[in-house]
Design a protein around this motif. Structure first.
Motif: not given
Ligand code: NAD
Length: 499
Positions: A99, A102-103, A105, A108, A132, A136
């Motif tokens: 997670r 990936t998050l 910024q 992403l 996102r 999440e």
């Protein structure tokens, strides 16, 4: 130290030696890297630790990318055997790591931009939302609930246990979203995963897999829990499906690949095509329905398998619905000559959607037929009879046909007909609870959205978890870690019952 390392302390010195030697030999044989598990598990994530992959490294070997499918599967199998001995706490930390990476910024934005540019489908802003939400809202290990029965005969547990190595085939329409979602779900259930991405999404898929591998390495995970090949191809997908070490297949794509995995004789999950109808009846809040339909049908240029693909409207409100939709970004095409041009543009000689038009914007498609509009135009709306290919085919582009019917019952029947038994997704705008219930019962889709845009069904502005693998054909529905696990029973006889 993660559980894999710790578990050795309860083994005899001989067992430890054997495990170590086997791991070492397999690693040497398959060129895989075996984690020594010495990295601190679950070290607090710091922004400065941000994992990245340089441009030149994107498709090179390493970080989960192998030259051949055989090497990839063997490495994943070794990783999964090591993973079995990691604690649930470590598993949770690895999932959190996917997670987190990936998050970041930069990551992403990069995967979202590359996803749109490389495939030539969809748009950057909506891919940001999809990536996102995959990071999440895909469920983790909390999904694996244990059942217990106790009585005079003792205690029985039924638990969700790993399959082993899963082969996951991913679509061009959600390349990284599916990799993120499947990696979280499959690793949460204790598996390793071998991905077979769509060849048209090679670079962005490999980038995502490398980001995940680099992050997992910093967390001390066994190396190669998430792998793929350097050159994804149909031949490589076939090699993966046939590999004896792949225990389960998960295909997210069109009807061809779903049928193929179901014919392999292995446990298969098929997440196939949809053609979601949206019904609007005379009791609906028409202004809201218009806005929701434009928003849902234009999301990522109509690429998602859950997006509204045709409107079925009760005649009494159809004109008002059209006028409201025009205010929200719909461009109404009524000229038969333009409709013919659009047919020629987007339907190929086989009668199926033209790949080069899939996932393109309304502005682009209109331009191709000689109509210039500005960016406020989100969808192309056309009043059409039910047999038109725009109604019957899953176009995956923002061309939205509207079919008129006399009554809501007729609308429901037609919705069932044009959904073609995919049992995927349907949407209805109505305040008549009886008719909403009737449609839900008759259409039997995995996702049924009432009075909202289709994407509410995957958790964007709707309650509930997300998934990018919606398995109608094989019945798992909204896949989650449970779907990628086996139910196993542990029976303790004559003890541990404390009632
Ligand atoms: P696709 O069927 O062309 O490809 C999907 C994957 O299967 C790709 O990795 C492709 O390389 C592979 N593949 C296809 N045919 C193959 C063959 N003969 N042998 C080996 N591999 C093969 O689909 P796509 O264009 O990438 O994606 C769009 C389709 O996927 C739509 O129909 C959409 O509805 C569906 N989809 C379904 C879901 C879901 O969750 N149900 C999610 C996303 C997309």
């Amino acid at each position: 130290k993660c559980g894999w390392e710790r578990s050795k302390s309860s083994e005899s010195p001989n067992d430890i030696m054997v495990t170590d030697i086997v791991a070492k030999l397999l690693a040497e044989k398959h060129g895989g890297r075996v984690s020594d598990c010495s990295a601190p598990v679950g070290c607090p994530y710091k922004a400065s630790d941000a994992i990245t992959v340089a441009e030149g490294e994107m498709t090179t070997l390493g970080d989960g990318v192998f030259a051949s499918m055989d090497e990839a599967v063997n490495a994943a199998e070794l990783a999964q055997r090591q993973y079995q001995f990691c604690s649930m706490q470590a598993r949770q930390q690895f999932i959190d790591g996917i997670r987190e990476v990936t998050l970041v910024q930069d990551n992403l934005e990069r995967i979202s931009r590359m996803g749109a540019e490389q495939t030539g489908m969809g748009n950057y802003e909506h891919k940001l939302i999809k990536n996102r939400i995959a990071a999440e809202k895909t469920p983790g290990i909390e999904d694996l609930t244990t059942e217990a029965q106790s009585g005079d005969n003792g205690l029985t547990l039924v638990e969700y246990s790993a399959f082993g190595v899963i082969g996951a085939i991913t679509p061009t329409t959600n390349p990284t979203e599916t990799i993120i979602c499947n990696s979280i779900g499959m690793l949460a259930a204790g598996n390793a995963v071998v991905f077979s991405p769509h060849p048209r999404a090679t670079e962005v898929s490999l980038l995502m897999i490398k980001l995940i591998n680099r992050k997992l390495a910093t967390l001390g995970a066994p190396a190669n829990l998430v792998v793929t090949v350097q050159t994804p191809s149909i031949d490589n997908t076939n090699a993966m499906m046939a590999h004896p070490k792949v225990r389960m297949l998960v295909a997210t794509g069109g009807p061809g690949i779903v049928k193929t995995v179901m014919s392999t004789g292995k446990k298969a999950i098929g997440a196939g095509a949809g053609n979601p109808p949206v019904v609007v009846d005379e009791t609906a809040d028409i202004e809201k329905a218009a806005q929701d339909i434009v928003n849902g049908a234009s999301f990522d240029n109509n690429l998602p398998c859950i997006a509204e693909k045709e409107i079925i409207a009760v005649d009494q409100i159809a004109d008002y619905l059209i006028s409201c939709m025009k205010k929200c970004g719909a461009y109404l095409v009524s000229d038969p000559a333009v409709i013919t041009k659009l047919e020629k543009l987007v339907i190929n000689t086989k009668g199926t959607p033209e790949t080069s038009c899939v996932g393109k914007s309304a502005v682009y498609l209109l331009d191709k037929v000689g109509i210039t509009v500005d960016d406020s135009v989100k969808i192309i709306l056309i009043d059409l009879p039910k047999d038109h290919p725009f109604v019957q085919e899953e176009l995956m582009m923002p061309i939205l046909p509207l079919v008129r019917v006399q009554t809501v019952d007729e609308a429901i029947d037609l919705a069932v007909e044009v959904e073609h038994g995919n049992r995927h997704t349907a949407i209805m705008h109505s305040t008549n609870v009886r008719k909403l219930t009737k449609m839900a019962k008759l259409i039997q889709t995995t996702i049924f959205v009432k009075n909202g845009p289709s994407y509410a069904g995957i958790g964007v502005g709707g309650e509930g978890y997300t998934t990018f693998t919606i398995a109608g054909p094989t019945g798992e529905g909204l896949t989650s870690p449970k779907s990628f696990a086996r139910r196993r029973k542990c029976v303790m006889v004559e003890a541990l019952n404390v009632r």
